[in-house]
Design an enzyme around this catalytic site. Structure first.
Site, PDB file in Angstrom:
ATOM      1  N   ARG A 112       0.985  -1.137   0.249  1.00 20.56           N
ATOM      2  CA  ARG A 112      -0.033   0.037  -0.081  1.00 20.56           C
ATOM      3  C   ARG A 112       1.080   1.162   0.199  1.00 20.56           C
ATOM      4  O   ARG A 112       1.673   1.430   0.793  1.00 20.56           O
ATOM      5  CB  ARG A 112      -0.908  -0.010   1.169  1.00 20.56           C
ATOM      6  CG  ARG A 112      -2.041   1.241   1.237  1.00 20.56           C
ATOM      7  CD  ARG A 112      -2.798   0.876   2.435  1.00 20.56           C
ATOM      8  NE  ARG A 112      -3.706   1.885   3.072  1.00 20.56           N
ATOM      9  CZ  ARG A 112      -3.674   2.761   4.044  1.00 20.56           C
ATOM     10  NH1 ARG A 112      -2.700   2.606   4.599  1.00 20.56           N
ATOM     11  NH2 ARG A 112      -4.685   3.745   4.164  1.00 20.56           N
ATOM     12  N   GLU A 203      -9.500   6.951   5.518  1.00 22.74           N
ATOM     13  CA  GLU A 203     -10.185   7.038   6.665  1.00 22.74           C
ATOM     14  C   GLU A 203     -11.310   8.161   6.671  1.00 22.74           C
ATOM     15  O   GLU A 203     -11.137   9.152   7.196  1.00 22.74           O
ATOM     16  CB  GLU A 203      -9.361   7.196   7.822  1.00 22.74           C
ATOM     17  CG  GLU A 203      -8.446   5.884   8.119  1.00 22.74           C
ATOM     18  CD  GLU A 203      -7.751   6.076   9.478  1.00 22.74           C
ATOM     19  OE1 GLU A 203      -7.262   5.044  10.132  1.00 22.74           O
ATOM     20  OE2 GLU A 203      -7.267   7.342   9.931  1.00 22.74           O
ATOM     21  N   GLU A 313      -5.449  -1.164   7.452  1.00 18.68           N
ATOM     22  CA  GLU A 313      -4.515  -0.597   8.348  1.00 18.68           C
ATOM     23  C   GLU A 313      -4.637  -1.630   9.927  1.00 18.68           C
ATOM     24  O   GLU A 313      -5.571  -1.647  10.423  1.00 18.68           O
ATOM     25  CB  GLU A 313      -4.502   0.629   8.875  1.00 18.68           C
ATOM     26  CG  GLU A 313      -4.306   1.609   7.532  1.00 18.68           C
ATOM     27  CD  GLU A 313      -4.248   3.062   8.105  1.00 18.68           C
ATOM     28  OE1 GLU A 313      -4.227   3.518   9.291  1.00 18.68           O
ATOM     29  OE2 GLU A 313      -4.533   4.031   7.202  1.00 18.68           O
TER      30      GLU A 313
END
Length: 420
Positions: A112, A203, A313
């Site tokens: 990522r 997020e 994550e």
């Protein structure tokens, strides 16, 4: 994950509907880092939301039949070029090599990479991400592109419009988002390392590109504005994806152990007609609850939405010691909800990743697709911002000498994992 800034607005959970939930203890990681820089203490935090139901199944110790490895076994390696420039070298089983090569040798299959629009020099710009993507591609790894749509860290409490985009109204900003996304996707494809999955925002629990795409405001919730920007990013990504190449799209929030908050977000996003492929969740046990909370949430989301689920994550401590002068984000072992089973030791960290793999394997309909460890190679010597320290150095998958910890192989092995 993002290390500084003001407390995010409270995010409602389903149990609060149609009202708002207010939790003064829900601070962003950026707030915590700013506090540590000032010498303030930290307190254990959990995410806002309805209490999770009892988990269907167990995330306990191994001993049952084997379960298949997650199809995505990845790592966010965005700081890699900076750690290398700082003289950090990695090794696994006595063999030295670039981080992406060691990941691949251990069984990882994805990386990522985050991209900021106009960051401080040397921090997660497009040129650096392109170089890492080329290295990852050469190592046989797929790429998840994490577009923050910001000049620096973006998280639920901090979603700043890039300086160059300030003053644009919703229509203009949506056009900018579409063009920027398309241009970025094109850049990866042009160099021969096309993006395999893309996040539209990082997020985005409370929106993106504030204040234009901010969801929670004094005037009420603004889902259509947020959805307009997300749709623009999705359209840009799809338009630029090379013909014949598979590109998956993700929406990523930070409600790993919070089923109420997760349902609140995705119900409303889908009601706006946003079409995406993958649900991404941040899950840090010291903020987001126990593995039982994560299990309950993923099971419900799988049944409710039928989309692949990725823990985008995650990390877990291997020590409570500190590798530099900046206090770590996690300093209190009692903040670990499963700490008695998975202590902050190398062995406890390895057991956590084995348990996480079992949780994913147990998600209904095979929708527990995989995980990305967050910055497993971010060792002391590289700051969260220029001139600062590292608040993450007890959450890595390498010790401070660059040697792979036991969890490195446990997390990434392509071999099946023992079921609970």
């Amino acid at each position: 994950m993002a290390p500084e800034d003001p407390s995010p607005p409270a995010v409602p959970s389903a149990s609060d509907a149609p009202g708002r939930s207010d939790d003064p203890h829900r601070l962003s990681r950026r707030t915590l880092l700013a506090a540590t820089g000032a010498g303030a203490g930290l307190v254990p935090l959990l995410a806002v939301g309805a209490p999770a139901a009892a988990a269907p199944g167990s995330a306990g110790q191994p001993g049952g039949p084997r379960t298949s490895a997650p199809s995505i076994r990845g790592a966010d390696i965005s700081f890699t070029r900076q750690t290398e420039a700082a003289g950090i070298r990695y090794q696994r089983d006595g063999e030295r090599g670039p981080l992406e090569r060691l990941l691949r040798a251990a069984g990882a299959n994805w990386v990522r990479l985050r991209v900021w629009v106009d960051p401080p020099a040397g921090y997660s710009d497009l040129a650096g991400a392109l170089r890492l993507a080329d290295r990852a591609h050469q190592a046989g790894l797929k790429v998840l592109l994490d577009l923050h749509y910001s000049d620096f860290w973006a998280d639920p409490g901090h979603q700043d419009i890039p300086a160059a985009w300030l003053g644009q109204d919703l229509t203009t900003l949506a056009r900018t988002v579409r063009t920027y996304t398309a241009d970025t996707i094109t850049a990866f494809a042009r160099q021969g390392s096309p993006v395999d999955m893309v996040q539209i925002g990082n997020e985005v629990t409370a929106g993106m590109l504030w204040p234009v795409g901010q969801i929670y405001t004094d005037a009420g919730e603004r889902w259509p504005e947020f959805a307009t920007l997300v749709k623009a990013g999705l359209a840009g990504a799809r338009a630029a994806n090379p013909r014949g190449h598979r590109l998956r799209t993700m929406l990523h929030i930070d409600r790993g152990g919070d089923n109420g908050g997760s349902r609140w977000f995705f119900d409303r996003v889908l009601a706006q007609g946003v079409e995406f492929d993958v649900i991404g969740q941040s899950y840090y046990p010291f903020w987001h609850g126990s593995l039982a909370d994560l299990t309950a949430n993923l099971h419900d989301l799988a049944e409710r939405y039928g989309k692949p689920l990725v823990v985008t994550e995650t990390s877990y401590p291997w020590t409570m010691a500190n590798g530099d002068s900046l206090a770590n984000l996690l300093t209190d072992p009692t903040a670990l909800p499963d700490g008695a089973t998975y202590p902050a030791t190398p062995a406890g960290q390895a057991a956590y990743f084995a348990a996480l793999r079992r949780v994913l394997a147990g998600v209904p309909h095979g929708l527990g697709t995989g995980f990305f460890a967050w910055e497993p190679g971010w060792l002391p010597g590289v700051g969260w911002e220029p001139g600062a320290g590292n608040p993450n150095d007890n959450l890595t998958l390498f010790d401070w000498s660059g040697r792979a910890l036991p969890a490195f192989d446990v997390a990434y092995s392509a071999a099946p994992t023992r079921a609970a």
